[in-house]
Write a protein that holds these residues in place. Structure first.
Motif, PDB file in Angstrom:
ATOM      1  N   THR A   1       0.836  -1.208   0.000  1.00 37.35           N
ATOM      2  CA  THR A   1       0.000   0.000   0.000  1.00 37.35           C
ATOM      3  C   THR A   1       0.866   1.252   0.000  1.00 37.35           C
ATOM      4  O   THR A   1       0.608   2.216  -0.751  1.00 37.35           O
ATOM      5  CB  THR A   1      -0.929  -0.012   1.212  1.00 37.35           C
TER       6      THR A   1
ATOM      7  N   GLY B   1      -3.838   4.829  -3.055  1.00 42.96           N
ATOM      8  CA  GLY B   1      -3.400   4.238  -1.789  1.00 42.96           C
ATOM      9  C   GLY B   1      -4.563   3.786  -0.939  1.00 42.96           C
ATOM     10  O   GLY B   1      -4.511   2.716  -0.306  1.00 42.96           O
TER      11      GLY B   1
ATOM     12  N   LEU C   1      -5.857   0.543  -2.387  1.00 42.00           N
ATOM     13  CA  LEU C   1      -4.975  -0.563  -2.027  1.00 42.00           C
ATOM     14  C   LEU C   1      -5.167  -0.985  -0.571  1.00 42.00           C
ATOM     15  O   LEU C   1      -5.137  -2.175  -0.251  1.00 42.00           O
ATOM     16  CB  LEU C   1      -3.518  -0.177  -2.279  1.00 42.00           C
ATOM     17  N   ALA C   2      -5.348  -0.002   0.306  1.00 44.68           N
ATOM     18  CA  ALA C   2      -5.553  -0.322   1.719  1.00 44.68           C
ATOM     19  C   ALA C   2      -6.841  -1.107   1.920  1.00 44.68           C
ATOM     20  O   ALA C   2      -6.890  -2.074   2.697  1.00 44.68           O
ATOM     21  CB  ALA C   2      -5.579   0.961   2.544  1.00 44.68           C
TER      22      ALA C   2
END
Length: 398
Positions: free
Chosen positions: A114, A134, A137-138
């Motif tokens: 991430t 981001g 992705l988290a």
């Protein structure tokens, strides 16, 4: 050993994800391809992702590796939300069902991916919107990984508690069996001493009858032999029942009688220099003699009850009462009462799993004689042990 067929829940997840992805593709609800691949390639990625969902329990790391490749192809050909959702489930399953190394390392790896992905997005796009990459992705990696950590910790704690409970039950059962075996062995040794006395008397008087040629002496010797043989036969039968269930161990010990209760109570008082317990004896037995096994069992019950009272009873009087054993009541009643402790249990009540070996031994003795034993709160703030020991008519055993 791995399951030969996928779990029913895995089949349901795979089928739901595949069906949902097909509906989204049919409605045109997919993003633009990143690498210019045809949109229909996203269907291939969807099918692969649904297939590896079947490995989420049996081969979670293999499923995650193949699923990562399928997700990359899906993103390049126009992302379907169903494919991404199934990938998050693969991350969760890898942490939950994977080996301990995956359980420890995957959440950290997801965090690293991430962070790296967010930095690369900022470097390439150079706009605030890059932070959304981001965040995505988290959500796709970190959130399911740490969810799997929490569920696995809860599952492992529950399994540890279950194993601890089973171990406690096993230890309690082992303690109970050891207490039964030890008590039976001691009872066998004590009854052996009783029977040995009768056999010795028979041997002595039979020798006298054979060596002295006098009718009166022989008649008297035969009477003694008959009396001892009747008593010894009854007690030997009880001894045989004991020896079937226990092994002989240790040296023979002297057989106590109820005549030694005063000395037993004196020893109990001496063990309590603080005077928190006052021990009293009320002997209301009939005048007749008692069979040796009954007298021995009564003594041991009083002894064990006093020991437990010293350990567990609250300060106050401890009463030992013997009744019956006369012509009207063909049973000896032993009753020991003490003050209930206000803590966890009281009196002679066992306080932990595996405790209560003394009660087990008392029940063994009473059951051997065909009697009845009760132990518990008496309803007046006192703990009571009550044993009824029947007096067999030994003449019937001839």
């Amino acid at each position: 050993m791995p399951r030969s067929l996928p779990h029913r829940d895995d089949l349901l997840i795979a089928a739901s994800g595949l069906l949902g992805g097909l509906v989204l593709y049919a409605l045109g609800l997919s993003s633009r391809p990143v690498a210019g691949l045809p949109r229909r390639v996203a269907l291939v990625a969807l099918a692969v992702m649904a297939a590896v969902e079947l490995l989420r329990r049996r081969r979670p790391l293999v499923g995650l590796a193949v699923g990562t490749c399928a997700l990359a192809v899906d993103v390049c050909s126009g992302n379907l939300v169903a494919t991404t959702v199934m990938f998050t489930d693969l991350v969760y399953a890898a942490v939950l069902y994977g080996p301990p190394a995956a359980y420890r390392l995957l959440p950290r790896a997801c965090e690293a991916v991430t962070v790296i992905g967010t930095l690369l997005s900022l470097a390439l796009i150079r706009r605030p919107e890059a932070v959304l990459v981001g965040c995505a992705l988290a959500v796709v990696t970190i959130a399911p990984a740490w969810t799997g950590v929490g569920v696995r910790q809860h599952r492992d704690a529950a399994e540890a508690a279950r194993l601890a409970a089973e171990r406690t039950v096993l230890l309690a059962e082992m303690d109970r069996r050891e207490a039964v075996v030890a008590e039976r062995a001691r009872m066998a040794r004590e009854l052996h001493d009783v029977v040995a006395g009768h056999l010795s008397a028979i041997a002595i008087h039979s020798t006298a009858a054979l060596s002295i040629d006098e009718p009166d002496t022989s008649r008297e010797a035969l009477g003694v032999i008959r009396g001892n043989s009747v008593q010894g036969l009854a007690e030997m039968r009880r001894l045989i029942a004991l020896l079937r269930g226990a092994e002989e161990a240790g040296e023979p010990a002297a057989t106590p009688t109820l005549g030694g209760l005063d000395a037993l109570l004196d020893r109990t008082r001496a063990a309590l220099p603080d005077g928190r317990l006052t021990v009293e004896l009320r002997d209301a037995r009939g005048p007749g003699p008692l069979p040796a096994p009954v007298e021995l069992a009564a003594y041991r019950i009083v002894e064990e009850s006093l020991t437990n009272a010293v350990k567990h009873a609250a300060p106050g009087p401890v009463a030992v009462e013997l009744t019956g054993a006369d012509g009207r009541e063909r049973a000896l009643t032993v009753r020991v009462t003490s003050a209930l402790d206000g803590g966890a249990g009281g009196g002679t009540e066992p306080r932990a799993p595996g405790a209560g070996a003394g009660l087990v031994g008392m029940r063994e003795r009473v059951a051997l004689l065909g009697g009845r034993l009760t132990a518990g709160p008496a309803g007046d703030g006192r703990w009571e042990v009550r044993a009824e020991l029947p007096l067999d008519d030994e003449e019937k055993n001839t």
